[in-house]
Structure formats: structure tokens, C-alpha cells
Enzyme design. Structure first.
Site, PDB file in Angstrom:
ATOM      1  N   ARG A  23      -5.534   5.562 -11.567  1.00  0.00           N
ATOM      2  CA  ARG A  23      -4.222   4.908 -11.542  1.00  0.00           C
ATOM      3  C   ARG A  23      -3.802   4.485 -12.948  1.00  0.00           C
ATOM      4  O   ARG A  23      -2.636   4.605 -13.317  1.00  0.00           O
ATOM      5  CB  ARG A  23      -4.235   3.705 -10.588  1.00  0.00           C
ATOM      6  CG  ARG A  23      -2.843   3.142 -10.360  1.00  0.00           C
ATOM      7  CD  ARG A  23      -2.814   2.116  -9.233  1.00  0.00           C
ATOM      8  NE  ARG A  23      -3.634   0.953  -9.548  1.00  0.00           N
ATOM      9  CZ  ARG A  23      -3.947   0.007  -8.670  1.00  0.00           C
ATOM     10  NH1 ARG A  23      -3.525   0.074  -7.418  1.00  0.00           N
ATOM     11  NH2 ARG A  23      -4.691  -1.022  -9.026  1.00  0.00           N
TER      12      ARG A  23
ATOM     13  N   LYS B  52       1.289   0.515 -12.718  1.00  0.00           N
ATOM     14  CA  LYS B  52       0.918  -0.889 -12.930  1.00  0.00           C
ATOM     15  C   LYS B  52       1.240  -1.292 -14.369  1.00  0.00           C
ATOM     16  O   LYS B  52       0.357  -1.291 -15.228  1.00  0.00           O
ATOM     17  CB  LYS B  52      -0.570  -1.060 -12.600  1.00  0.00           C
ATOM     18  CG  LYS B  52      -0.946  -2.477 -12.236  1.00  0.00           C
ATOM     19  CD  LYS B  52      -2.261  -2.495 -11.491  1.00  0.00           C
ATOM     20  CE  LYS B  52      -2.833  -3.878 -11.342  1.00  0.00           C
ATOM     21  NZ  LYS B  52      -2.010  -4.812 -10.604  1.00  0.00           N
TER      22      LYS B  52
ATOM     23  N   GLU C 234       6.877  -4.648  -0.730  1.00  0.00           N
ATOM     24  CA  GLU C 234       5.571  -5.276  -0.936  1.00  0.00           C
ATOM     25  C   GLU C 234       5.746  -6.678  -1.485  1.00  0.00           C
ATOM     26  O   GLU C 234       6.856  -7.117  -1.784  1.00  0.00           O
ATOM     27  CB  GLU C 234       4.710  -4.437  -1.878  1.00  0.00           C
ATOM     28  CG  GLU C 234       5.254  -4.293  -3.285  1.00  0.00           C
ATOM     29  CD  GLU C 234       4.276  -3.589  -4.226  1.00  0.00           C
ATOM     30  OE1 GLU C 234       3.070  -3.785  -4.084  1.00  0.00           O
ATOM     31  OE2 GLU C 234       4.750  -2.861  -5.110  1.00  0.00           O
TER      32      GLU C 234
HETATM   33  N1  PLP Z   1       0.897  -4.346  -5.346  1.00  0.00           N
HETATM   34  C1  PLP Z   1       0.993  -4.952  -6.536  1.00  0.00           C
HETATM   35  C2  PLP Z   1       2.358  -5.192  -7.086  1.00  0.00           C
HETATM   36  C3  PLP Z   1      -0.164  -5.332  -7.241  1.00  0.00           C
HETATM   37  O1  PLP Z   1      -0.081  -5.942  -8.418  1.00  0.00           O
HETATM   38  C4  PLP Z   1      -1.428  -5.065  -6.671  1.00  0.00           C
HETATM   39  C5  PLP Z   1      -2.646  -5.397  -7.398  1.00  0.00           C
HETATM   40  O2  PLP Z   1      -3.208  -4.622  -8.073  1.00  0.00           O
HETATM   41  C6  PLP Z   1      -1.472  -4.437  -5.429  1.00  0.00           C
HETATM   42  C7  PLP Z   1      -0.299  -4.098  -4.795  1.00  0.00           C
HETATM   43  C8  PLP Z   1      -2.780  -4.123  -4.795  1.00  0.00           C
HETATM   44  O3  PLP Z   1      -3.380  -3.026  -5.394  1.00  0.00           O
HETATM   45  P1  PLP Z   1      -4.949  -2.850  -5.373  1.00  0.00           P
HETATM   46  O4  PLP Z   1      -5.355  -2.900  -3.951  1.00  0.00           O
HETATM   47  O5  PLP Z   1      -5.187  -1.531  -5.984  1.00  0.00           O
HETATM   48  O6  PLP Z   1      -5.498  -3.980  -6.155  1.00  0.00           O
HETATM   49  C1  COI Z   2      -4.779  -7.268  -8.698  1.00  0.00           C
HETATM   50  O1  COI Z   2      -4.885  -7.483  -7.502  1.00  0.00           O
HETATM   51  O2  COI Z   2      -5.686  -6.779  -9.359  1.00  0.00           O
HETATM   52  C2  COI Z   2      -3.578  -7.596  -9.411  1.00  0.00           C
HETATM   53  O3  COI Z   2      -3.409  -7.080 -10.467  1.00  0.00           O
HETATM   54  C3  COI Z   2      -2.625  -8.529  -8.806  1.00  0.00           C
HETATM   55  C4  COI Z   2      -2.155  -9.613  -9.704  1.00  0.00           C
HETATM   56  C5  COI Z   2      -3.223 -10.530 -10.153  1.00  0.00           C
HETATM   57  C6  COI Z   2      -1.309  -9.113 -10.816  1.00  0.00           C
END
Ligand code: PLP
Ligand code: COI
Length: 336
Positions: free
Chosen positions: A79, A181, A217
Site C-alpha cells: 500500500r 494513505k 468511512e
Molecule cells: N481508513 C483510514 C482513513 C485510515 O487511516 C485507516 C488506517 O490506516 C484505515 C481506514 C484502516 O486501514 P488499516 O486496516 O489498513 O489500518
Molecule cells: C492506522 O490505523 O494505522 C492509522 O493510520 C489511523 C490513524 C492513526 C491515522
């Protein structure tokens, strides 16, 4: 420093070591661990002016036998490289990314919270465009860093449900950067997030930027719902972050809980179909949603005070795998 492992929140805590590597003249240097938690970068760095930066978030988990698990670190690497590609940044080879993460976790091993405390070591890889250049174009040099800190629950309450509110703001444009991200998405979420917190909600829920009729989300986590006929549903949209936790839950709901699990549109006038709902992500883990303040009412799902049974089972499966108590699907865990 003494750490109260049982009562960690989600705050920066300085740990002794971090990793840093520089990309210059078309290649990465070897990279090293350092105790210096500051960065010295050129004043005209593209990361500072034009937001040419991206980051990741993943966790290390202390197992019962004292070893440490990393969860799906290869997915974070992939990612980050999708983010890098979209912003025209130097990509970080997967082997280098994983080696950096492992080196930082091992060097800060004393800060991985004990098994059973509920805490984990949160790892933050960061890639920024640096070096001289003020034109609106990609930076000539890049820094890749990885630091970490022990953390507890992201949303106060952990498995106790909290409430959310629909936002009037958009987090990302339909063909914009919502699916990667990058810091700009988060800077744009500060004001809506603060406004939600001022009204005593945990955070806001963004709707699809084109029609404002579908759930996208949370600012820091994906949304999921459990329908009254036991289907796991999570929104399908090109402008939300493809959550690694969400994809893991889709798999676990189907394979371990025997549910139908799908990504599909979640219309805001169809909330009645859900008996439970939650937010999921690395930081959020699974955070049950008690209720949502919609544009015209306050919609309660299972309960405002207790986690629903399906959400609890998903939580137990996911965290059981992460902490090494339940066998993981192939390739999900790196034990170090
Ligand atoms: N959506 C957003 C906007 C986020 O910042 C995160 C965190 O990383 C997620 C979803 C969840 O992603 P992940 O499960 O890969 O941490
Ligand atoms: C994560 O879940 O890793 C995130 O980046 C979410 C938030 C702390 C920005």
C-alpha cells in the site's frame, strides 16, 4: 521511563530507536537505526509545500510465548508503494520495508507491551519528498523512516461502543487521493473530526463525495455492518482507504464465521438493515459503533453500551490471530 501497560492510549511515546534511509541519485542508501528522533530537511522540500508524503500504520503483538508477531506487513509495504506511485515518489522495495520494520521492533523490543495487557507496538513508516526544488513537481530526494510506540485503544472505550456523526464535509474527491494513505487526507479531516468531538462523538463518518447518499468511512478507519440476516457488509468505493483490517475481516467473516461477506454500497437510508456496526483499522482494531447521528435522527445499532455478539466474535478471531492464539491464514503473520 515506567509505562502503565494496562492504560495506554494512542499518544506519541518516544522509543529509543528508529530507522532512516535516504534515496538520492536514483537509489536508496543502506539505511540505519538511529536514536535521533528529529529530521533535518531542506526548507523547500516538496513534502512540506506540496504534501508529497505518505505513511503507513501497522502493529507488533506480544505473544503468550514472549515472541512477537507482525500482522500482514507485506500488505502495508504494497500500500505504501501504491501511495508512492500515485504521488510520484521513489518506491521502497518490499524487502527493505520489512527489514526496516523488523529492525525497529527488535531494537525497541522492551516497548512491546506484555501479552494480555491489551497494548501493542504501533509502527509508523513514513516516506517524504525532500531536497531542493520549489517548482510544483516531484522532489529530487526521499527519506524513508520507521518509528514506533506502545499504544492502547484508539477510540476511548475499546470494545465499548461509541457514537459517530455524519459529516457535511468530504474527506476525498471521487477520483482524488482517498484510496492512498497521504497526509493531505488527514489534514483535511482535522476540522470535521474536531467538530464531531466537540459534539461528544468519537469521530465523523464521511459520505460519498459525489452524492452524499452512501457511507464511505471514518477519518481513521473503515466502516462495516452486520445485517439482520447475518451478512458482513463494508462499503465499496474508490475514495476510501483499502483497509488491511477490513480485508482481513471480510476473509474471517466468510471463512471462520461462515457468513456471507461483501463490499457493496451502504446507503444512508438503509441503516435499518444492520443489527450491528463498527469501525475497523489498525489503530481502531474493531471499535463497535453504538449509534450514528444521521442528518435527521440518531440511529442506534445493537446497543450504545454493549458490543454485539457478531462484532465480539470477529474481534476475538482477529485479535486471536494477531496475538498468535489462533492459527493464521497463510502469510498473515511474521513471527520475530
Ligand atoms: N481508513 C483510514 C482513513 C485510515 O487511516 C485507516 C488506517 O490506516 C484505515 C481506514 C484502516 O486501514 P488499516 O486496516 O489498513 O489500518
Ligand atoms: C492506522 O490505523 O494505522 C492509522 O493510520 C489511523 C490513524 C492513526 C491515522
Amino acid at each position: 521511563m515506567t509505562i502503565d501497560w494496562d492504560n495506554l492510549g494512542f499518544e506519541y511515546i518516544k522509543t529509543p530507536f528508529r530507522y532512516i534511509s535516504k534515496w538520492k541519485d536514483g537509489q536508496w542508501d543502506e539505511g540505519k537505526l538511529t536514536e535521533d528522533s528529529t529530521l533535518q530537511i531542506h526548507e523547500s522540500s516538496a513534502a512540506l509545500h506540496y504534501g508529497q508524503q505518505c505513511f503507513e500504520g501497522l502493529k507488533a503483538y506480544r505473544c503468550k510465548d514472549g515472541s512477537i508477531n507482525l500482522f500482514r506487513v507485506d500488505e502495508n509495504s504494497k500500500r505504501m508503494n501504491r501511495s508512492a506511485k500515485r504521488l510520484m515518489m521513489a518506491e521502497v522495495p518490499e524487502a527493505k520495508f520489512i527489514q526496516a520494520v523488523e529492525a525497529v521492533v527488535k531494537a525497541n523490543e522492551a516497548f512491546v507491551p506484555p501479552y494480555g495487557s491489551g497494548g501493542t507496538l504501533y509502527i509508523r513508516p513514513l516516506l517524504i519528498g525532500v531536497g531542493e526544488g520549489i517548482g510544483v513537481k516531484p522532489a529530487p530526494e526521499y527519506l524513508f523512516t520507521v518509528f514506533c510506540m506502545p499504544v492502547g485503544a484508539y477510540f476511548k472505550g475499546g470494545l465499548t461502543p461509541t457514537n459517530f456523526i455524519f459529516s457535511d464535509y468530504d474527506r476525498a474527491a471521487p477520483q482524488g487521493t482517498g484510496a492512498i494513505k497521504v497526509g493531505g487526507n488527514y489534514a483535511a479531516s482535522f476540522m470535521p473530526g474536531e467538530e464531531a468531538k466537540e459534539q461528544h462523538f468519537s469521530d465523523c463518518i464521511y459520505l460519498d463525495p459525489k452524492t452524499h447518499t452512501k457511507i464511505e468511512e471514518v477519518g481513521s478507519a473503515n466502516f462495516f455492518g452486520i445485517t439482520k440476516d447475518d451478512r458482513f457488509i463494508t462499503p465499496l468505493s474508490p475514495s476510501i482507504l483499502p483497509s488491511i483490517t477490513k480485508y482481513s475481516l471480510l476473509y474471517l467473516a466468510e471463512h471462520n464465521l461462515g457468513m456471507e461477506a461483501v463490499e457493496e454500497d451502504v446507503y444512508i437510508d438503509s441503516l435499518d438493515q444492520f443489527k450491528e456496526a463498527g469501525a475497523c483499522g489498525t489503530a481502531a482494531v474493531i471499535s463497535p459503533i453504538g449509534g450514528i447521528q444521521t442528518y435527521d435522527d440518531f440511529h442506534v445499532f445493537y446497543s450504545e453500551t454493549e458490543v454485539g455478539p457478531v462484532t465480539q466474535r470477529l474481534y476475538d478471531e482477529l485479535t486471536g490471530i494477531q496475538f498468535g492464539d489462533i492459527p493464521a491464514p497463510e502469510g498473515w503473520i511474521r513471527n520475530i
